[in-house]
Structure formats: C-alpha cells, structure tokens
Scaffold this active site. Structure first.
Site, mmCIF file in Angstrom:
data_model
loop_
_atom_site.group_PDB
_atom_site.id
_atom_site.type_symbol
_atom_site.label_atom_id
_atom_site.label_comp_id
_atom_site.label_asym_id
_atom_site.label_seq_id
_atom_site.Cartn_x
_atom_site.Cartn_y
_atom_site.Cartn_z
ATOM 1 N N MET A 1 -4.600 7.072 -1.165
ATOM 2 C CA MET A 1 -3.506 7.357 0.015
ATOM 3 C C MET A 1 -3.289 5.741 0.010
ATOM 4 O O MET A 1 -3.332 5.443 1.105
ATOM 5 C CB MET A 1 -3.905 7.462 0.695
ATOM 6 N N PRO A 2 -2.727 4.933 -0.968
ATOM 7 C CA PRO A 2 -2.313 3.832 -0.624
ATOM 8 C C PRO A 2 -0.883 3.035 0.691
ATOM 9 O O PRO A 2 -0.125 3.780 0.444
ATOM 10 C CB PRO A 2 -1.165 3.425 -1.687
ATOM 11 N N VAL A 3 -0.720 2.435 1.317
ATOM 12 C CA VAL A 3 0.033 1.948 2.692
ATOM 13 C C VAL A 3 0.199 0.502 1.941
ATOM 14 O O VAL A 3 -0.515 -0.370 2.402
ATOM 15 C CB VAL A 3 -1.437 1.522 3.768
ATOM 16 N N THR A 40 2.055 5.887 1.932
ATOM 17 C CA THR A 40 2.629 5.640 2.929
ATOM 18 C C THR A 40 3.405 3.914 3.439
ATOM 19 O O THR A 40 2.862 3.048 3.058
ATOM 20 C CB THR A 40 1.895 5.004 3.957
#
Ligand SMILES: O=C(O)/C=C/C=C(\O)C(=O)O
Length: 112
Positions: A1-3, A40
């Site tokens: 889930m890279p932000v 995100t």
C-alpha cells in the site's frame, strides 16, 4: 500500500492535481508491480510564505526575482523549473549515474 506525499506550492489547479495523481500512480505501479487502487497520493499545497529554502521564505525570494520560481511563470506542464535548468549544486545534476542502484547492479552482473 504505497503512500506518496507531494508538497508543492499552492497554485496548481485540479487538472494538475489529477494529472499528478495519474502520473505518480502509474510510476508506483510500474516500479512496484502493485495495483493502482492500492496507491495513495497525498497532495499538499503549501503557501510560499510557509516554504523556505536556504533560509529565505519563498515569497520573499520571488519578490526579489519573480520569474525565478513561480510554477505558473515556468510552464508547469513542462515540469519543475529545476528540470529545465538544474542548479549546479544539485547532486542529480552532477552525476546522476553515481546515485543509481541499477548502475551498481548492472556492473556487478556484468563482471560475474
Ligand atoms: O524553490 C523552491 O524552494 C521550491 C520550489 C517549488 C516549486 O516550484 C513548486 O512546488 O512548484
């Protein structure tokens, strides 16, 4: 889930935020192989009077040299002003290949 968080000067509109979202998401997907809907992006507009570089507030630097840094004045579609004229002291301008891990990996695989 890279932000990914992008702090940039206030002034870019919704079209630019949408373009940034698509481009950054595509880049993260390409690099990581993750799904686009897991990426995100947080975009934060920073007023120039809350941004300092070299100890000088950006709005005061702009007042001294208006054409030097304003994204609106520098055709943001073409990229950041620094992309067109990298500063002499920027590490990436001096030797981009020196910092790229791929260069080391390529050398290592080529020598074995
Ligand atoms: O020169 C700086 O310190 C910052 C520049 C920032 C932009 O050009 C931007 O966010 O558009």
């Amino acid at each position: 889930m890279p932000v990914v968080t992008v702090d940039w000067w206030s002034g870019f509109g919704e079209d630019k935020r949408r373009q940034l979202a698509r481009s950054v998401t595509a880049a993260v997907v390409e690099v990581t192989g993750c799904r686009a809907d897991s990426v995100t992006l947080i975009i934060r507009d920073i007023e120039r009077d809350h941004w300092a570089r070299g100890g000088v507030l950006a709005h005061e630097r702009e007042a001294a040299a208006p054409e030097a840094g304003a994204p609106e004045a520098a055709a943001p579609e073409a990229g950041a002003p620094e992309a067109a004229a990298p500063e002499a002291g920027a590490p990436e301008a001096a030797a981009p290949e020196a910092a790229a891990p791929e260069a080391t990996e390529a050398s290592a695989s080529g020598s074995s």
